[in-house]
Scaffold this motif. Structure first.
Motif, PDB file in Angstrom:
ATOM      1  N   ALA A 165       0.841  -1.201   0.000  1.00  0.00           N
ATOM      2  CA  ALA A 165       0.000   0.000   0.000  1.00  0.00           C
ATOM      3  C   ALA A 165       0.876   1.250   0.000  1.00  0.00           C
ATOM      4  N   PHE A 166       1.939   1.238   0.780  1.00  0.00           N
ATOM      5  CA  PHE A 166       2.859   2.374   0.824  1.00  0.00           C
ATOM      6  C   PHE A 166       3.500   2.596  -0.548  1.00  0.00           C
ATOM      7  N   MET A 167       3.956   1.508  -1.169  1.00  0.00           N
ATOM      8  CA  MET A 167       4.593   1.634  -2.482  1.00  0.00           C
ATOM      9  C   MET A 167       3.618   2.186  -3.520  1.00  0.00           C
ATOM     10  N   THR A 168       2.362   1.758  -3.443  1.00  0.00           N
ATOM     11  CA  THR A 168       1.347   2.265  -4.370  1.00  0.00           C
ATOM     12  C   THR A 168       1.140   3.759  -4.165  1.00  0.00           C
ATOM     13  N   ALA A 172       7.660   9.469   5.916  1.00  0.00           N
ATOM     14  CA  ALA A 172       7.716   9.706   7.364  1.00  0.00           C
ATOM     15  C   ALA A 172       6.470   9.142   8.045  1.00  0.00           C
ATOM     16  N   ASP A 173       5.302   9.373   7.451  1.00  0.00           N
ATOM     17  CA  ASP A 173       4.053   8.830   8.014  1.00  0.00           C
ATOM     18  C   ASP A 173       4.079   7.301   8.034  1.00  0.00           C
ATOM     19  N   HIS A 174       4.543   6.740   6.942  1.00  0.00           N
ATOM     20  CA  HIS A 174       4.609   5.276   6.868  1.00  0.00           C
ATOM     21  C   HIS A 174       5.597   4.733   7.904  1.00  0.00           C
ATOM     22  N   GLY A 175       6.735   5.380   8.068  1.00  0.00           N
ATOM     23  CA  GLY A 175       7.730   4.965   9.057  1.00  0.00           C
ATOM     24  C   GLY A 175       7.172   5.014  10.470  1.00  0.00           C
TER      25      GLY A 175
END
Length: 152
Positions: A89-92, A108-111
């Motif tokens: 989902a992050f990569m998309t 940053a949000d994903h991390g």
């Protein structure tokens, strides 16, 4: 024959049911040998009984541990699926960004989310591992407590 040998056993009796002949033992020692044979038999029976109890105990502990290990493995697979889905989902979302600042913010949000989720996942795995260890040790603890309470 000398006087020393006059008290020897001539009919070769057997020692305490072990079918071992008492060759040339003075009669005074024959009683000791029989007593020692009886004690040895009693000790052997006690060791055999304890061995059987330990075998049952270890089977129970192994069974509990196997179930707990399966639960742990299932949780690891669940976590892997969750993390893989999150990464895809992050990569998309990352591919759909239009600027470097948007990509940095998204990263940053994903991390941050990944760190929070990983913290929860590690806590869940720790709880399962602790539960497995406690449940596996329980039969051993009960047996030890029973043994210590029983006078020998």
């Amino acid at each position: 024959m000398s006087d020393v040998h006059t008290n020897e056993v001539s009919d070769n009796p057997k020692v305490g049911g072990f079918n071992l002949p008492l060759f040339a033992l003075p009669k005074a020692f024959q009683g000791f040998a029989e007593q020692n044979a009886a004690r040895a038999r009693e000790q052997f029976e006690k060791v055999q009984e304890a061995s059987e109890e330990i075998s049952v105990l270890l089977k129970e502990a192994y069974s509990i541990n196997a179930r707990g290990s399966a639960d742990y493995a299932a949780k690891v697979l669940d976590i892997s699926q969750t993390n893989t889905s999150s990464t895809l989902a992050f990569m998309t979302e990352l591919v759909a960004t239009r600027s470097l600042s948007e990509a940095i913010r998204l990263s940053a949000d994903h991390g941050r989310r990944s760190f929070e989720v990983t913290t929860v996942q590690n806590k869940e795995l720790w709880e399962i591992a602790k539960k497995v260890a406690t449940e596996t040790a329980e039969p051993i603890r009960k047996s030890l407590a029973k043994t210590l309470k029983t006078p020998s």
